[in-house]
Design an enzyme around this catalytic site. Structure first.
Site, mmCIF file in Angstrom:
data_model
loop_
_atom_site.group_PDB
_atom_site.id
_atom_site.type_symbol
_atom_site.label_atom_id
_atom_site.label_comp_id
_atom_site.label_asym_id
_atom_site.label_seq_id
_atom_site.Cartn_x
_atom_site.Cartn_y
_atom_site.Cartn_z
ATOM 1 C CG HIS A 274 7.580 -29.537 2.008
ATOM 2 N ND1 HIS A 274 8.063 -30.780 1.679
ATOM 3 C CD2 HIS A 274 8.087 -29.251 3.233
ATOM 4 C CE1 HIS A 274 8.813 -31.240 2.670
ATOM 5 N NE2 HIS A 274 8.851 -30.333 3.618
ATOM 6 C CE LYS B 297 -10.793 2.309 2.306
ATOM 7 N NZ LYS B 297 -10.084 3.205 3.254
ATOM 8 C CD GLU C 235 -3.144 0.714 2.175
ATOM 9 O OE1 GLU C 235 -4.314 0.488 1.835
ATOM 10 O OE2 GLU C 235 -2.780 0.766 3.370
#
Length: 438
Positions: A312, A426, A291
């Site tokens: 792994h 938003k 951000e």
């Protein structure tokens, strides 16, 4: 210093010539001088807080309110209002297998919950399974207008009201939000004042992803019984080194990352701690880096791997996939730690290598082997080594990565403190919600 940084594996002539690093180090030194001067002038309070202690006393009455007759404490907040606190909470073992969710007070303290990702099923399960009579809520939002946080708080208030506890509502909540600002609405503060919830002021000049050294990170840590003074002391040690040392770890780190992006075209920055108790720290870092620096078509992708499990899961890709990644491995002192394997049982299974060894011995071998394997395969890798994972060392890591992020932003000429692209989503989310039928 509470940690040690090693860059040797990044400086092989085939990967990153010293002359390239030196050039970017000069830029990082200028950026560090700018930051240090700003800290002294009070322009960067997210770091200046490391040397303060006077603000901590204001937390005590709020903490007392939240802990009174409490079985469960729910921290409502998202992103920077939650991830730093979760990273600190993991010092107690919270969020790791087998842990009961309590802080250092054990059975005398409440269980802690951080429903930071808004999910209808998860929050319903939380409210349904807990005894609401003894459940408390700490609600955190700097602006007081974070939609996810407001929705969760109102849902919790509604559940308490439906259960017949409406008249006791003020005993269940406390709020952490910024002080009133003329001409600015703060729905969270308005609700808290109307309902007489205790309110602790959020530092008005510290943004969410940089707020871990403020009460946003430290109040939950205090509630869990952690030494919050030590957290700030660890951060302060890194800041002091920044001011005195042109080769301080975050200065060299910013120089390295900038040089790698320019010379090696590394587009992915992998943070890889070897401890379960640093898993949420990795998520905190991911938000901080992404951000802060993902702007103006600049930035590198912050990726997170964890301990032996991602040897792994991800190492195959890292070694033989695209050569666009740089690695930061965070190692801890694991040797001789943990449960021991009885020699007779190991030999019975034909596993003499494990006889008398402890789990930490294998972790130690694996973290060293991963660094060596990445290096041998031409993958740039640095190590940050922690001798003891505690409040001091974690505070130092917070400061290191905040400083490293800010310096990198200065070098790249991007503003590390804004997030303009986030606002569009938003606004649209609120528009879609408004169009839904009641």
């Amino acid at each position: 210093m509470p940690y040690r940084q090693s860059l040797e594996r990044c400086l092989d002539a085939a990967w990153l010539p010293q002359i390239v690093l030196d050039d970017h180090h000069a830029k990082a030194v200028k950026a560090a001088a700018r930051l240090s001067a700003g800290i002294k002038a009070g322009d960067f309070p997210m770091l200046g807080l490391a040397r303060e202690r006077g603000d901590l006393a204001a937390m005590e009455p709020v903490a007392e309110h939240l802990l009174k007759d409490t079985s469960d404490l729910i921290i409502i907040g998202t992103g920077g209002s939650s991830l730093g606190a979760q990273a600190l909470a993991q010092l107690t073992g919270w969020g790791t297998p087998g842990h009961d969710g309590r802080g250092l007070k054990g059975e005398d303290g409440p269980r802690f919950h951080f429903p930071d990702n808004l999910d209808a099923g998860t929050f319903e399960q939380l409210l349904t399974k807990l005894d609401l009579r003894s459940t408390r809520f700490l609600v955190i939002s700097k602006s007081g207008g974070t939609a996810e946080t407001l929705m969760q708080m109102l849902a919790a208030m509604s559940a308490i009201e439906k259960a017949g506890g409406g008249k006791y509502m003020k005993y269940h909540f406390a709020v952490l939000t910024e002080p009133p600002r003329p001409g600015t609405e703060n729905p969270l503060r308005a609700i808290a004042e109307a309902r007489e919830f205790p309110i602790l002021d959020h530092h008005p000049d510290v943004g969410g992803r940089f707020s871990v050294l403020s009460t946003v990170g430290l109040l939950p840590a205090y509630l869990m019984g952690l030494d919050i003074g030590a957290v700030r002391a660890g951060a302060a040690a890194v800041i002091e080194d920044l001011e005195l040392n042109k080769k301080a770890a975050p200065v060299m780190g910013a120089a390295l990352i900038s040089a790698q992006a320019a010379f090696q075209k590394t587009d992915v920055h992998v943070l890889w701690p070897y401890s379960d108790r640093l898993a949420r720290f990795g998520l905190w870092f991911r938000q901080l880096w992404g951000e802060s620096l993902g702007k103006e078509r600049r930035g590198t992708l912050p990726a997170f791997s964890l301990g032996p499990v991602d040897q792994h899961s991800q190492l195959q890709l890292y070694l033989e996939g695209p050569r666009d990644k740089a690695f930061t491995i965070i190692t801890t002192e694991a040797k001789s730690q943990g449960p021991e394997v009885l020699p007779e049982l190991a030999r019975e299974a034909g596993l003499d290598l494990f006889a008398g060894r402890r789990i930490g011995d294998l972790v130690d071998a694996e973290q060293r082997a991963t660094i060596e394997t990445l290096a041998r395969n031409g993958c740039p890798v640095r190590e940050i080594a922690i001798s003891k994972l505690d409040e001091t060392s974690l505070g130092a890591l917070f400061a290191h990565f905040m400083i490293e992020t800010i310096l990198t932003g200065f070098i790249w000429d991007v503003d590390p403190f804004s997030q303009p692209a986030v606002e569009e989503g938003k606004v649209l989310a609120r528009e879609y919600l408004a169009r839904m039928g009641a």
